[in-house]
Scaffold this motif. Structure first.
Motif, mmCIF file in Angstrom:
data_model
loop_
_atom_site.group_PDB
_atom_site.id
_atom_site.type_symbol
_atom_site.label_atom_id
_atom_site.label_comp_id
_atom_site.label_asym_id
_atom_site.label_seq_id
_atom_site.Cartn_x
_atom_site.Cartn_y
_atom_site.Cartn_z
ATOM 1 N N GLU A 138 0.833 -1.208 0.000
ATOM 2 C CA GLU A 138 0.000 0.000 0.000
ATOM 3 C C GLU A 138 0.870 1.260 0.000
ATOM 4 O O GLU A 138 0.520 2.271 -0.603
ATOM 5 C CB GLU A 138 -0.931 -0.001 1.213
ATOM 6 C CG GLU A 138 -2.014 -1.069 1.171
ATOM 7 C CD GLU A 138 -2.968 -0.879 0.008
ATOM 8 O OE1 GLU A 138 -3.246 0.295 -0.353
ATOM 9 O OE2 GLU A 138 -3.425 -1.884 -0.565
ATOM 10 N N PHE A 139 2.014 1.163 0.667
ATOM 11 C CA PHE A 139 2.911 2.324 0.765
ATOM 12 C C PHE A 139 3.624 2.612 -0.558
ATOM 13 O O PHE A 139 3.821 3.765 -0.936
ATOM 14 C CB PHE A 139 3.933 2.091 1.879
ATOM 15 C CG PHE A 139 4.921 3.207 2.050
ATOM 16 C CD1 PHE A 139 4.545 4.410 2.647
ATOM 17 C CD2 PHE A 139 6.232 3.062 1.603
ATOM 18 C CE1 PHE A 139 5.457 5.445 2.796
ATOM 19 C CE2 PHE A 139 7.151 4.094 1.753
ATOM 20 C CZ PHE A 139 6.762 5.295 2.359
ATOM 21 N N VAL A 140 4.020 1.543 -1.293
ATOM 22 C CA VAL A 140 4.854 1.741 -2.491
ATOM 23 C C VAL A 140 4.072 1.728 -3.796
ATOM 24 O O VAL A 140 4.630 2.044 -4.852
ATOM 25 C CB VAL A 140 5.969 0.668 -2.570
ATOM 26 C CG1 VAL A 140 6.813 0.663 -1.322
ATOM 27 C CG2 VAL A 140 5.379 -0.726 -2.839
ATOM 28 N N LYS A 141 2.792 1.384 -3.753
ATOM 29 C CA LYS A 141 2.084 1.156 -5.014
ATOM 30 C C LYS A 141 1.955 2.404 -5.887
ATOM 31 O O LYS A 141 1.725 2.291 -7.096
ATOM 32 C CB LYS A 141 0.700 0.560 -4.737
ATOM 33 C CG LYS A 141 -0.281 1.471 -4.043
ATOM 34 C CD LYS A 141 -1.602 0.747 -3.798
ATOM 35 C CE LYS A 141 -2.643 1.659 -3.164
ATOM 36 N NZ LYS A 141 -3.914 0.941 -2.922
ATOM 37 N N LYS A 184 -1.410 -8.299 -7.628
ATOM 38 C CA LYS A 184 -1.723 -6.888 -7.369
ATOM 39 C C LYS A 184 -0.621 -5.981 -7.920
ATOM 40 O O LYS A 184 -0.894 -4.929 -8.507
ATOM 41 C CB LYS A 184 -1.892 -6.644 -5.868
ATOM 42 C CG LYS A 184 -3.109 -7.294 -5.250
ATOM 43 C CD LYS A 184 -3.172 -6.948 -3.758
ATOM 44 C CE LYS A 184 -4.358 -7.580 -3.082
ATOM 45 N NZ LYS A 184 -4.413 -7.244 -1.639
ATOM 46 N N VAL A 185 0.619 -6.390 -7.697
ATOM 47 C CA VAL A 185 1.754 -5.607 -8.195
ATOM 48 C C VAL A 185 1.721 -5.528 -9.719
ATOM 49 O O VAL A 185 1.861 -4.447 -10.305
ATOM 50 C CB VAL A 185 3.089 -6.229 -7.719
ATOM 51 C CG1 VAL A 185 4.274 -5.545 -8.389
ATOM 52 C CG2 VAL A 185 3.208 -6.136 -6.196
ATOM 53 N N LEU A 186 1.530 -6.671 -10.366
ATOM 54 C CA LEU A 186 1.547 -6.713 -11.823
ATOM 55 C C LEU A 186 0.393 -5.903 -12.421
ATOM 56 O O LEU A 186 0.551 -5.268 -13.473
ATOM 57 C CB LEU A 186 1.481 -8.161 -12.302
ATOM 58 C CG LEU A 186 2.713 -9.026 -11.984
ATOM 59 C CD1 LEU A 186 2.480 -10.465 -12.408
ATOM 60 C CD2 LEU A 186 3.958 -8.467 -12.668
ATOM 61 N N LYS A 187 -0.743 -5.900 -11.776
ATOM 62 C CA LYS A 187 -1.880 -5.113 -12.277
ATOM 63 C C LYS A 187 -1.528 -3.632 -12.329
ATOM 64 O O LYS A 187 -1.814 -2.940 -13.305
ATOM 65 C CB LYS A 187 -3.102 -5.335 -11.379
ATOM 66 C CG LYS A 187 -3.819 -6.646 -11.622
ATOM 67 C CD LYS A 187 -4.968 -6.846 -10.652
ATOM 68 C CE LYS A 187 -6.083 -5.865 -10.923
ATOM 69 N NZ LYS A 187 -7.268 -6.131 -10.052
ATOM 70 N N ILE A 188 -0.886 -3.144 -11.260
ATOM 71 C CA ILE A 188 -0.536 -1.720 -11.235
ATOM 72 C C ILE A 188 0.565 -1.425 -12.240
ATOM 73 O O ILE A 188 0.515 -0.421 -12.965
ATOM 74 C CB ILE A 188 -0.108 -1.305 -9.814
ATOM 75 C CG1 ILE A 188 -1.300 -1.415 -8.864
ATOM 76 C CG2 ILE A 188 0.456 0.116 -9.810
ATOM 77 C CD1 ILE A 188 -0.981 -1.086 -7.429
#
Length: 935
Positions: free
Chosen positions: A333-336, A378-382
């Protein structure tokens, strides 16, 4: 720090009594709610407002009786009003609230009845004012206790396991057993799963069995053997004339089909069993749970209660969420919002390494891997949204099964664990395929989980980590050539987790005892430790000077009684570990019918300290944990200093010693039934002086009196005149002679005597050895010397009222709860751990001592007012007489003042104070003396 639940319950009882005659909404609603919030030590005006104006759906104005934004809405009605209608009115009020103001709970009440609606879980609870104390944990959010809910996500597919069980049974019947059978079944499982999840073409395996094998099953074994060989062969290396249908199967690799197995033999029934499995949809199974189910079908004893022998996802999440998942989600949540940081975070996920050193079928590793893969999605989606433009999803999905490591002493579950991780990997690949519109299949298998079949307690866990080899090149101008450089980078585990075998001292095998000796290597009294302690010790050694975090499920016995002093002395003071989070005692079960729950704790620790520590405590209504932030967690899982209580043969304070009751060593032959007592008294009146009431710990609490022969100093001539007594004496002698113990055989020379006579000759105070944890007080009682006390109880001869008063106080109960050993969840009152280490008040005045004595006598007097109730009934927490409750509360306050003038805020503060006092009392002697604390 929130008030303790005991204090909240006391306040709830008083609230119910104070408000039981109130009926009018208009006159009493506000003071009623003010007092209600005070139960939890919360000032209402700090969090909530009265008569909050709000627009209803019809645009008319309404007024909410009490409104706590984002948390709770309360609607009060006069006694007897329709509460369902009140709830609909309250819901109406929420329609025009801002999103952040919508409450999680709605409470409606007519003073006599409460209805609480949990809007998030869509549940409601209804109870009377008089039942408030039994439902008070529902309002833990008011006091500041956070409710943590763990949900089982995947269904347990017992049907799938039973289908595999049929194949297992058929093969075993024909003599296909042992290692080949286990590998055969694991391969079959992979094939069945593969054709329902896209690894194989749909129905490819089913069609092969139906179309290429005879109905009588005569050639099925050979066809399956051929298939196993094909699955292990790249298409480029297969025979050129191979059957086209067989050649459609992909090359799997991963060593799953590498070993040559003996050819099995099938018949029509066995072929049908295989096809029944094919007709089942395997895409719905949970790799985390099915592995344990699959293992269970191999064991006839476990199969009888199939579904009872697995660890639910709900409980696994209790381990992995505070260990790493919560922290990683917070970091995400902090780095997204920052692409570079998000890329680094993604690389971090790909470099995490997880070890379960008692992995069984791999369920902890499977769930941990699944959660990391979901976080990667989640990471890949962003990243994809930010225009990275994935041309090939395979190149950007970095997390893989080789990040998972496991050690398992039994081969079959180890192989299941390896396959289960491939299966969950494929499920996650399908999820990525759905998310990004690209088919993602890791086949042939290039990587596999690192699961080894070894005894984890005799190997170096770091031996599983192979160093990473990095080759770099530079151009040597002088030599005019490229020079290669090879570096080895030492890898390290990130997290160690799992559910090692518990195995208490009494049921350990010889090999397990040898393992404990090896791991603890000469540590005094380590033989009494539970087997699970070995994994704590090995982990503590491995994580020194590292950032590795550990979390294990364990029996609660390692945080109680004498095990604490042995195990945690090693962990805390030799290896310097710190506990970061802990689930206090709860029932570890999978919610299957017929499964016996085990009382467990979960402990997360590392070799370094952190500020943000958490204790998860459990209530007795819904069984869900409440999270409380604390400054420290000691071995008793209490927010207090790191202190361990060790066995002591003498009390640390100047008080009388506790004496254990007598032992008979008679196999029950000294005991008399009521009929035998009546027979002896009627036919041999002289025998009356040899008949005595006999009590143990459970007897005097439950008001039960048994009888025994007490033949000390008996006249031998009189004894010989009574046949029944002589028969019993002969039986005692024979029983002792048949013993394997020399000491017992020697006592056969004295068959009229108890083997250990510790009977008091004066009035004495009785202590039960085991007592229910449900009681707010452990009832001690005075007994007269004619009552023979056995070894399930202990006593203090001629204990004065001051001693009785302190021992019956809440202060002593808190000490018992936190340091005693347990039998299941029941308290074990030990003189060496509980009594001898109990810190008594240091300097009570004569006036304070007299006040304690007076209040202690009042407790005894109130007990006499209920002659028809035994102690178990008197001290039942649900029906304890009000007069007795109030008398004990008065005694509690008086004893508290003997310790200090300021009241104790909650149970944790009491234990913090008692541990500090204990530390003061047990400091090394200065000048050979310590000031006496006489009682």
């Amino acid at each position: 720090m929130p008030l303790s639940w005991n204090e909240i319950k006391e306040r709830a009882v008083k609230f119910s009594q104070d408000w039981k005659y109130v009926e009018s909404e208009n006159a009493e609603a506000k003071p009623f709610l003010e007092a209600f919030f005070d139960i939890f030590g919360i000032t209402r005006r700090k969090v909530a407002t009265f008569e909050h104006k709000v627009k209803k759906l019809n645009e008319h104005e309404g007024y909410i009786d009490l409104f706590w934004k984002g948390t709770m809405l309360v609607e009060m009605k006069s006694k007897g009003k329709d509460l369902e209608k009140a709830f609909q009115q309250a819901k109406n009020y929420t329609q025009n609230l801002k999103q952040e103001e919508i409450p999680k709970y709605i409470l409606v009440s007519d003073f006599e009845t409460f209805k609480l609606f949990d809007l998030l879980e869509d549940k409601s609870y209804e109870f009377k004012l008089s039942e408030l104390v039994n439902n008070i944990q529902l309002f833990g959010f008011i006091a500041g206790y956070q409710k943590k809910v763990f949900i089982d996500q995947d269904p347990v597919n017992i049907q799938a396991a039973m289908l595999m069980g049929k194949i297992h049974d058929r093969l075993k019947e024909i003599g296909y057993v042992g290692h080949p059978l286990e590998v055969y079944l694991v391969r079959m499982l992979f094939c069945l799963f593969a054709e329902d999840t896209g690894i194989f073409e749909k129905q490819l395996f089913q069609d092969y069995i139906e179309q290429r094998t005879n109905i009588d099953g005569s050639d099925l074994a050979a066809k399956i053997q051929e298939l196993f060989q094909v699955l292990n062969t790249p298409k480029s290396k297969r025979f050129t004339n191979i059957d086209e249908q067989v050649n459609e199967f992909p090359f799997v690799n991963g060593n799953l089909f590498q070993e040559n197995l003996p050819v099995a033999s099938f018949d029509s029934k066995m072929r049908k069993a295989v096809l029944d499995c094919c007709y089942f949809d395997w895409s719905e199974i949970s790799p985390a749970i099915f592995g344990a189910m699959f293992q269970s079908v191999m064991n006839p004893e476990l199969r009888r209660n199939l579904g009872a022998h697995y660890t639910s996802e709900k409980n696994i999440l209790k381990v992995i969420q505070p260990l790493f998942l919560d922290e990683l989600n917070e970091e995400f949540e902090f780095v997204k919002g920052n692409r570079n940081k998000l890329v680094d975070f993604h690389k971090k996920l790909a470099n995490l390494r997880f070890l379960d050193p008692a992995c069984g079928c791999g369920n902890f590793l499977v769930i941990a891997y699944r959660e990391i893969r979901l976080l990667e999605v989640k990471v890949l989606k962003i990243l994809n949204e930010k225009g990275q433009g994935f041309t090939d999803i395979k190149t950007v999905a970095l997390v893989d099964v080789d990040q998972m490591y496991g050690i398992e002493i039994v081969e079959f579950p180890a192989r299941i664990a390896e396959v289960a991780l491939w299966l969950i990997d494929h499920q996650m690949n399908m999820k990525i395929s759905e998310e990004f519109g690209q088919y993602f299949l890791r086949l042939p298998l290039q990587r596999s989980a690192n699961i080894i079949n070894k005894n984890a307690l005799i190997i170096d866990w770091n031996s599983l980590l192979k160093p990473r080899i990095i080759e770099t090149y530079f151009y040597d101008m002088g030599r005019k050539e490229a020079i290669g450089k090879i570096e080895e980078i030492k890898l390290e585990f990130s997290y160690i987790l799992g559910n090692p075998p518990f195995v208490g001292k009494q049921v350990q095998s010889q090999r397990q005892k040898e393992d404990i000796d090896l791991v603890f290597n000469g540590v005094a009294n380590s033989g009494i430790l539970d087997y699970v302690s070995c994994w704590y010790k090995k982990s503590a050694e491995l994580i020194q000077d590292s950032k590795i975090k550990v979390s294990f499920v364990s029996t609660n016995s390692i945080t109680q009684g004498e095990q604490v002093g042995i195990l945690w002395n090693e962990l805390f003071f030799k290896h310097r570990i710190k506990i970061h989070f802990a689930h206090r005692t709860f029932k570890w079960s999978n919610e299957a019918k017929g499964v016996a729950a085990v009382h467990c704790v979960i402990i997360g620790f590392a070799s370094y300290d952190v500020n943000d520590k958490k204790i998860f405590d459990y209530d007795d209504i819904r069984g869900e944990p409440h999270e409380v932030k604390v400054s420290n967690i000691n071995p008793y899982l209490v927010d207090a200093k790191d202190i361990v209580i060790t066995n002591r043969t003498k009390p640390i304070c100047d008080v009388p010693e506790i004496i254990k009751g007598s032992e008979t060593t008679d196999n029950g032959h000294f005991m008399l039934t009521i009929e035998e007592v009546e027979f002896l008294k009627h036919n041999f009146p002289i025998s009356t002086k040899y008949i005595r009431p006999f009590i143990g710990g459970g007897d005097f609490i439950n008001g039960k009196i048994r009888y025994c022969l007490w033949l000390k100093d008996a006249d031998s001539k009189e004894l010989r005149s009574i046949p029944l007594i002589m028969e019993k004496i002969g039986n005692v002698k024979q029983f002792r002679l048949s013993s394997n113990k020399e000491r017992t055989k020697k006592w056969a020379m004295f068959p009229t005597l108890f083997s250990e006579d510790r009977q008091p000759i004066t009035r004495y105070l009785v202590f039960p050895k085991v007592s229910s944890e449900r009681r707010n007080y452990i009832p001690f009682a005075y007994m007269e010397p004619e009552y023979i006390i056995n070894n399930t109880a202990s006593y203090i001869p001629e204990a004065n009222l001051y001693i009785f008063g302190v021992l019956q106080s809440y202060m002593h109960v808190v000490w018992i709860k936190n340091v005693c050993g347990r039998l299941e969840s029941r308290f074990i009152y030990s003189n060496k751990i509980v009594y001898n280490n109990f810190p008594w008040p240091s300097k009570p005045t004569e006036k304070q001592i007299q006040e304690v004595e007076k209040s202690a006598q009042a407790v005894l007097d109130v007990r006499k007012e209920f002659p028809n109730l035994n102690l178990a009934e008197l001290y039942d927490p649900l029906t304890m007489p009000v007069e007795l409750v109030k008398t004990h509360q008065t005694l509690d306050k008086i004893v508290d003042r003997c310790y200090r003038s300021q009241p104790f805020q909650n149970e944790s503060k009491r234990m913090e104070f008692l541990f500090e006092l204990y530390e003061t009392y047990t400091k090394p002697l200065i000048g050979g003396k310590r000031k006496s604390r006489k009682k």
